[in-house]
Scaffold this motif. Structure first.
Motif, PDB file in Angstrom:
ATOM      1  N   ILE A 120      -8.341  10.724 -10.854  1.00  0.00           N
ATOM      2  CA  ILE A 120      -9.029  10.275 -12.071  1.00  0.00           C
ATOM      3  C   ILE A 120      -8.702   8.811 -12.346  1.00  0.00           C
ATOM      4  CG2 ILE A 120      -9.159  12.569 -13.094  1.00  0.00           C
ATOM      5  CD1 ILE A 120      -6.690  11.880 -14.730  1.00  0.00           C
ATOM      6  N   PHE A 121      -9.537   8.216 -13.145  1.00  0.00           N
ATOM      7  CA  PHE A 121      -9.359   6.820 -13.526  1.00  0.00           C
ATOM      8  C   PHE A 121      -8.010   6.645 -14.194  1.00  0.00           C
ATOM      9  CE2 PHE A 121     -10.013   3.102 -16.252  1.00  0.00           C
ATOM     10  CZ  PHE A 121     -10.480   2.203 -15.303  1.00  0.00           C
ATOM     11  N   PRO A 122      -7.220   5.704 -13.918  1.00  0.00           N
ATOM     12  CA  PRO A 122      -7.397   4.390 -13.310  1.00  0.00           C
ATOM     13  C   PRO A 122      -7.094   4.363 -11.797  1.00  0.00           C
ATOM     14  CG  PRO A 122      -5.289   4.409 -14.403  1.00  0.00           C
ATOM     15  CD  PRO A 122      -5.911   5.763 -14.591  1.00  0.00           C
ATOM     16  N   PHE A 123      -7.140   5.470 -11.093  1.00  0.00           N
ATOM     17  CA  PHE A 123      -6.977   5.537  -9.639  1.00  0.00           C
ATOM     18  C   PHE A 123      -5.727   4.803  -9.160  1.00  0.00           C
ATOM     19  CE2 PHE A 123     -11.639   5.491 -10.438  1.00  0.00           C
ATOM     20  CZ  PHE A 123     -11.862   6.830 -10.192  1.00  0.00           C
ATOM     21  N   ALA A 124      -4.629   5.110  -9.764  1.00  0.00           N
ATOM     22  CA  ALA A 124      -3.367   4.445  -9.427  1.00  0.00           C
ATOM     23  C   ALA A 124      -2.906   4.853  -8.025  1.00  0.00           C
ATOM     24  CB  ALA A 124      -2.306   4.815 -10.457  1.00  0.00           C
ATOM     25  N   LYS A 125      -2.410   3.877  -7.305  1.00  0.00           N
ATOM     26  CA  LYS A 125      -1.916   4.094  -5.948  1.00  0.00           C
ATOM     27  C   LYS A 125      -0.529   4.732  -6.016  1.00  0.00           C
ATOM     28  CE  LYS A 125      -1.436   1.351  -1.749  1.00  0.00           C
ATOM     29  NZ  LYS A 125      -1.493  -0.016  -1.233  1.00  0.00           N
ATOM     30  N   LYS A 126      -0.324   5.774  -5.198  1.00  0.00           N
ATOM     31  CA  LYS A 126       0.960   6.483  -5.174  1.00  0.00           C
ATOM     32  C   LYS A 126       1.424   6.638  -3.725  1.00  0.00           C
ATOM     33  CE  LYS A 126      -0.063   9.430  -9.125  1.00  0.00           C
ATOM     34  NZ  LYS A 126      -0.171  10.799  -9.587  1.00  0.00           N
ATOM     35  N   THR A 127       2.722   6.710  -3.559  1.00  0.00           N
ATOM     36  CA  THR A 127       3.301   7.005  -2.245  1.00  0.00           C
ATOM     37  C   THR A 127       3.828   8.439  -2.296  1.00  0.00           C
ATOM     38  OG1 THR A 127       3.931   4.701  -1.968  1.00  0.00           O
ATOM     39  CG2 THR A 127       5.030   6.296  -0.560  1.00  0.00           C
ATOM     40  N   LEU A 128       3.390   9.250  -1.356  1.00  0.00           N
ATOM     41  CA  LEU A 128       3.791  10.657  -1.316  1.00  0.00           C
ATOM     42  C   LEU A 128       4.532  10.959  -0.023  1.00  0.00           C
ATOM     43  CD1 LEU A 128       0.398  12.234  -2.431  1.00  0.00           C
ATOM     44  CD2 LEU A 128       2.390  11.830  -3.869  1.00  0.00           C
ATOM     45  N   THR A 129       5.507  11.810  -0.130  1.00  0.00           N
ATOM     46  CA  THR A 129       6.210  12.289   1.057  1.00  0.00           C
ATOM     47  C   THR A 129       5.730  13.712   1.333  1.00  0.00           C
ATOM     48  OG1 THR A 129       8.144  10.960   0.518  1.00  0.00           O
ATOM     49  CG2 THR A 129       8.475  12.768   2.070  1.00  0.00           C
ATOM     50  N   ILE A 130       5.259  13.912   2.546  1.00  0.00           N
ATOM     51  CA  ILE A 130       4.772  15.227   2.939  1.00  0.00           C
ATOM     52  C   ILE A 130       5.802  15.834   3.892  1.00  0.00           C
ATOM     53  CG2 ILE A 130       2.953  16.484   4.130  1.00  0.00           C
ATOM     54  CD1 ILE A 130       1.067  14.210   3.317  1.00  0.00           C
ATOM     55  N   GLU A 131       6.250  17.044   3.588  1.00  0.00           N
ATOM     56  CA  GLU A 131       7.228  17.722   4.429  1.00  0.00           C
ATOM     57  C   GLU A 131       6.641  19.019   4.962  1.00  0.00           C
ATOM     58  OE1 GLU A 131      10.856  18.346   2.321  1.00  0.00           O
ATOM     59  OE2 GLU A 131      11.326  16.226   2.247  1.00  0.00           O
ATOM     60  N   ASN A 132       7.032  19.338   6.166  1.00  0.00           N
ATOM     61  CA  ASN A 132       6.608  20.577   6.789  1.00  0.00           C
ATOM     62  C   ASN A 132       7.737  21.063   7.688  1.00  0.00           C
ATOM     63  OD1 ASN A 132       5.030  22.722   7.473  1.00  0.00           O
ATOM     64  ND2 ASN A 132       3.493  21.560   8.598  1.00  0.00           N
ATOM     65  N   ILE A 133       7.666  22.294   8.083  1.00  0.00           N
ATOM     66  CA  ILE A 133       8.684  22.871   8.951  1.00  0.00           C
ATOM     67  C   ILE A 133       8.070  23.135  10.311  1.00  0.00           C
ATOM     68  CG2 ILE A 133      10.142  24.901   9.323  1.00  0.00           C
ATOM     69  CD1 ILE A 133      10.495  25.077   6.326  1.00  0.00           C
ATOM     70  N   ASP A 134       8.780  22.731  11.351  1.00  0.00           N
ATOM     71  CA  ASP A 134       8.357  23.022  12.719  1.00  0.00           C
ATOM     72  C   ASP A 134       8.847  24.444  13.030  1.00  0.00           C
ATOM     73  OD1 ASP A 134       7.833  23.204  15.389  1.00  0.00           O
ATOM     74  OD2 ASP A 134       9.023  21.471  15.984  1.00  0.00           O
ATOM     75  N   TYR A 135       7.933  25.393  12.934  1.00  0.00           N
ATOM     76  CA  TYR A 135       8.315  26.799  13.066  1.00  0.00           C
ATOM     77  C   TYR A 135       8.754  27.168  14.485  1.00  0.00           C
ATOM     78  CZ  TYR A 135       6.769  27.429   8.324  1.00  0.00           C
ATOM     79  OH  TYR A 135       6.655  27.333   6.962  1.00  0.00           O
ATOM     80  N   ILE A 136       8.264  26.468  15.487  1.00  0.00           N
ATOM     81  CA  ILE A 136       8.700  26.737  16.860  1.00  0.00           C
ATOM     82  C   ILE A 136      10.185  26.400  16.997  1.00  0.00           C
ATOM     83  CG2 ILE A 136       8.427  26.038  19.271  1.00  0.00           C
ATOM     84  CD1 ILE A 136       5.428  25.603  18.607  1.00  0.00           C
ATOM     85  N   THR A 137      10.573  25.239  16.486  1.00  0.00           N
ATOM     86  CA  THR A 137      11.978  24.844  16.536  1.00  0.00           C
ATOM     87  C   THR A 137      12.825  25.772  15.675  1.00  0.00           C
ATOM     88  OG1 THR A 137      11.285  22.559  16.857  1.00  0.00           O
ATOM     89  CG2 THR A 137      13.567  22.917  16.224  1.00  0.00           C
ATOM     90  N   GLN A 138      12.297  26.184  14.538  1.00  0.00           N
ATOM     91  CA  GLN A 138      13.034  27.093  13.671  1.00  0.00           C
ATOM     92  C   GLN A 138      13.289  28.425  14.390  1.00  0.00           C
ATOM     93  OE1 GLN A 138      11.061  28.337  10.066  1.00  0.00           O
ATOM     94  NE2 GLN A 138      13.004  28.467   8.969  1.00  0.00           N
ATOM     95  N   ARG A 139      12.295  28.909  15.150  1.00  0.00           N
ATOM     96  CA  ARG A 139      12.495  30.146  15.921  1.00  0.00           C
ATOM     97  C   ARG A 139      13.544  29.964  17.005  1.00  0.00           C
ATOM     98  NH1 ARG A 139       6.354  31.715  16.009  1.00  0.00           N
ATOM     99  NH2 ARG A 139       6.357  29.694  16.965  1.00  0.00           N
ATOM    100  N   LYS A 140      13.552  28.770  17.635  1.00  0.00           N
ATOM    101  CA  LYS A 140      14.581  28.477  18.639  1.00  0.00           C
ATOM    102  C   LYS A 140      15.967  28.542  18.013  1.00  0.00           C
ATOM    103  CE  LYS A 140      12.217  25.359  21.830  1.00  0.00           C
ATOM    104  NZ  LYS A 140      12.166  23.978  22.323  1.00  0.00           N
TER     105      LYS A 140
END
Length: 138
Positions: free
Chosen positions: A43-63
């Motif tokens: 929505i307006f004022p369309f402010a720029k943000k920095t986001l950190t996206i995290e995920n888990i590598d399930y293959i490595t987790q199974r190992k």
């Protein structure tokens, strides 16, 4: 199985466990994947943000889980071997020999530390030679 073989197996299993623990720690540090992206609000004022996206590598987790199961099996084997080693040590003829073997193998001390613990002017070389002579005879 004789005492020497039992001691060698015990020490080898301890080293296997150390290496497997290192491998697990290394994998555990790497199975979370993260990246940083730039986005703006919807929505307006369309402010720029920095986001950190995290995920888990399930293959490595199974190992990691598989390695932990293997580690548990090795700990069980190590416990059995430790009991065998302690039974062998208990049957040694003198208290001094029992101390030498226990401090060296069960407590995992260097020869210098074994000599310090035994005291009475014992040197590391003297104790190591006594240890080696006993193993050669038996």
């Amino acid at each position: 199985m004789n005492l020497k073989d039992c001691l060698v197996q015990y020490c080898d299993t301890k080293e296997e466990i150390k290496e497997l623990e290192k491998k697990i720690r290394k994998l555990e540090n790497n199975y979370k994947v993260a990246d940083v992206v730039e986005a703006s609000s919807a929505i307006f004022p369309f402010a720029k943000k920095t986001l950190t996206i995290e995920n888990i590598d399930y293959i490595t987790q199974r190992k990691v889980c598989s390695y932990k199961d293997l580690l548990k099996a090795r700990y069980d084997r190590l416990l059995e071997q430790q009991l065998q080693v302690e039974e062998f040590i208990d049957k040694l003829p003198t208290s001094r020999l029992r101390q030498i073997f226990e401090y060296r193998y069960i407590d995992n001390n260097t020869w210098v530390k074994v000599a310090m613990r035994i005291g009475n002017g014992a040197t590391s070389d003297c104790l190591r030679m006594e240890h080696d002579r006993f193993l050669e005879k038996n």
